[in-house]
Structure formats: C-alpha cells, structure tokens
Design an enzyme around this catalytic site. Sequence first.
Site, short mmCIF file in Angstrom:
data_model
loop_
_atom_site.label_atom_id
_atom_site.label_comp_id
_atom_site.label_asym_id
_atom_site.label_seq_id
_atom_site.Cartn_x
_atom_site.Cartn_y
_atom_site.Cartn_z
CE1 TYR A 177 38.57 115.33 -44.27
CE2 TYR A 177 40.16 115.39 -46.06
CZ TYR A 177 39.33 116.04 -45.16
OH TYR A 177 39.27 117.41 -45.15
N GLY A 318 45.95 123.22 -57.26
CA GLY A 318 44.81 123.52 -56.42
C GLY A 318 44.52 125.00 -56.40
#
Length: 363
Positions: A177, A318
């Site tokens: 990102y 996760g």
Amino acid sequence: MPTLFDPISFGSIHAKNRVVMAPLTRARAGQDGVPTPIMAEYYTQRSNAGLIISEATGISRQGLGWINAPGIWTKEQIEGWKPVTQAVHAQGGKIVCQLWHMGRLVHSSVTGEQPVAPSPSTAPGGIHTYDGKKPYEESRALNVEEIQVIVEQYAQAARNAMEAGFDGVQIHAANGYLIDTFLRDGTNYRSDDYGGTVENRLRLLREVTESVVKAIGGEHVGVRLSPNGEVQGVIDSKPETVFVPAAKMLQELGIAWLELRESSPESTFAFDKPTEQPKLSPEIRKVFQRPLVLNQDYTAEEAKAAVSEGKADAISFGRRYISNPDLVHRLENDLPLQDDDMGTWYGAHLGAKGYTDYPTATS
Ligand SMILES: Cc1cc2nc3c(=O)[nH]c(=O)nc-3n(C[C@H](O)[C@H](O)[C@H](O)COP(=O)(O)O)c2cc1C
C-alpha cells in the site's frame, strides 16, 4: 522467558496475553465506510486476544478503494466504530485501529480519482469494485504538497480513532500500500526528497509516524511492516538496507510496538509470492527494543516457541482468527484449530456467513 499466555504492555496498552489478532479486511462495512453492527459482534467474539488490530481502515476517500471496507475520516464512521470498541472493552479486550492509505491498489470507480503512488506504475492483477472485478489502473505520482496533506490526514485519522474509543492505532506500512510503495525501490523511482536514497524512501514513513505520534502520543502507536518478499507486485532489491534502518528510525521516533509480516519460501498467504529473501526479524530485533510482534503462517507450536525463545514478544494470527473465534482457549488447551473458507473472507452480501458463525470449542 515469558510464555505466549503471559501479559505484556504495548505502550499504554496492557494486554492480557501475547496472542494478537492480525488485521483482517472482511468487507462488512457500508459503502460509506461506516462500520455495521455485525462488526461489533465479530470483534467481541475475538476479544480473548491480548490485542486486536482492526481490519485496515481508510484515512480518506482517496486512500480507501476496497469495497465495503471501513473508514475513519467522517463523523459517521467515528460514531460507527464506537459500538465496536465499547463491546470489545466490555469483554476486557483491547483494540487498535489500522490506518490505511491503499496508494495504487484502489480503483477510480470506488475512490473517484486516479490511484496515487510515489511514481507512475500499475499493480499486477485486478481489484473488486462495486461493478465487478477490474484490472488495476496506472497510478500517478503524488506531488510534495499532496504528500503533506496525506501526512496530516494520518494524524487526523489517529485523533478520530482515539475519539472512537480505540486504544491506539497501527500505521499500515506493509503489503504494497501507499507507504510501502515509497519504501521499496521496485515502485519508488522519484528523484526528489521522497525517492532515491534509503533516507529519502523512509521519509514518508518518518513524517507519517512523527505526525501520528505528535497527535496521540507514541505510547498509542504501532507500525506494521512487511520487509521481505514481494506482495501485490511491490518488492525491494535489498530489503535489509531499507527495513533495518526503518525499524531503527521507528525506535527513535518513540512508537510503542512493531509488527512484521514475514514471508517465507513456504508462504501460504494468498497475496504473496513465496520468497527466498530472508526474514529480517533477527536483525530488526537488535535495533528495535520495544515489543516486536511477528506474523505469518505461525502454528501453535511455532508461536509458543518463538515467544519462549525470545524471538518475538507476541505473535499475531490472521487466518486462524477468522475461523477460531476462541483462539486463545484453543491454543492454551492444545485443541484442534478449524480451517477458514477463503470464499467467505470478503463480502457485505455474506453477512454472518464465514464471519460470526464459526463455532467455539465449547459451542
Ligand atoms: C482475509 C484477509 C484479510 C487481510 N486483511 C489485512 C488487512 O486489512 N491489513 C493487513 O495489514 N493485513 C491483512 N491481511 C494479512 C494478515 O494480517 C496476515 O498478515 C496474513 O493472513 C498472514 O498471517 P496468517 O498466516 O496468520 O494468516 C489479511 C489477510 C487475510 C487472509
């Protein structure tokens, strides 16, 4: 040495154990980025974690291109997060907000403008939009004035997160990102103060961290990096020359904790290319003295060993947290872990399916 189940302080956050819920985009917010009530239920189910890192949360419309992902830049979004943070706190949990600018990994049909990045480039593959999957578009280079606006937006988002009741924030500087594209030479071809030398490529991370620390205090701030390997088309040719100095800089800037998502040749994470680039956590641990959280592909045994051997202070999970809401209980009692279903990772249309309907070991 401590165990995975011993308490730890991440700056001002007193966590009851060292099992961290990794940030997980689940796309159950409204199109306006406002959290929905089911999100409070989902996070509450997982409040057994010592610390929850929220799903990535947009700091601005420009920075949020993932459909049905939440934001933290409008009054309505702040209000929408309050029931989530209150519900987690009511269960004795802690939660920080992961601050997200997606950079080039957005689509203009969602953000209303061309994607932005350090330099013009196009990510491989495509992205889900409200009109179906589309190929990524070419990004344009941000100018210095625009970068300064984004730096301030991070600070405002951090203030908003505190207003919404979060215990702190995590600056998302990983996974390809915006900040990550500035860090790595595979996507940063600038010749001004934000490109070229390592010092220049670290500048955006430095300025964002400084402004967030100034806004809410370093004791409330963590950062996530993904130092090695290629993720979403973003890679550095010599990661050790960038990420070890980055960690040293973050230590000096006074953040409270650092999380590393580290890839390996055996990586099973869908957005990764398995990599031969070595893990940098042993080197980073030497220059970053506050709590270090390690992530990716950890089994119960590996997580317990990493903490008891002092390789990490905590481990974030996760996919295991997607499918095991009672993960701490399962890890502590050596109970089997349930597998997640990739088909239900994302999607407001799915509601509870694959989101809040995973059973606990006792249900
Ligand atoms: C469905 C899904 C959504 C994710 N969303 C985010 C996110 O919002 N922010 C982020 O930094 N990483 C995100 N990740 C990466 C995870 O935080 C984590 O690094 C990855 O799943 C590897 O850890 P694991 O092996 O414990 O699953 C996501 C991963 C998955 C599977």
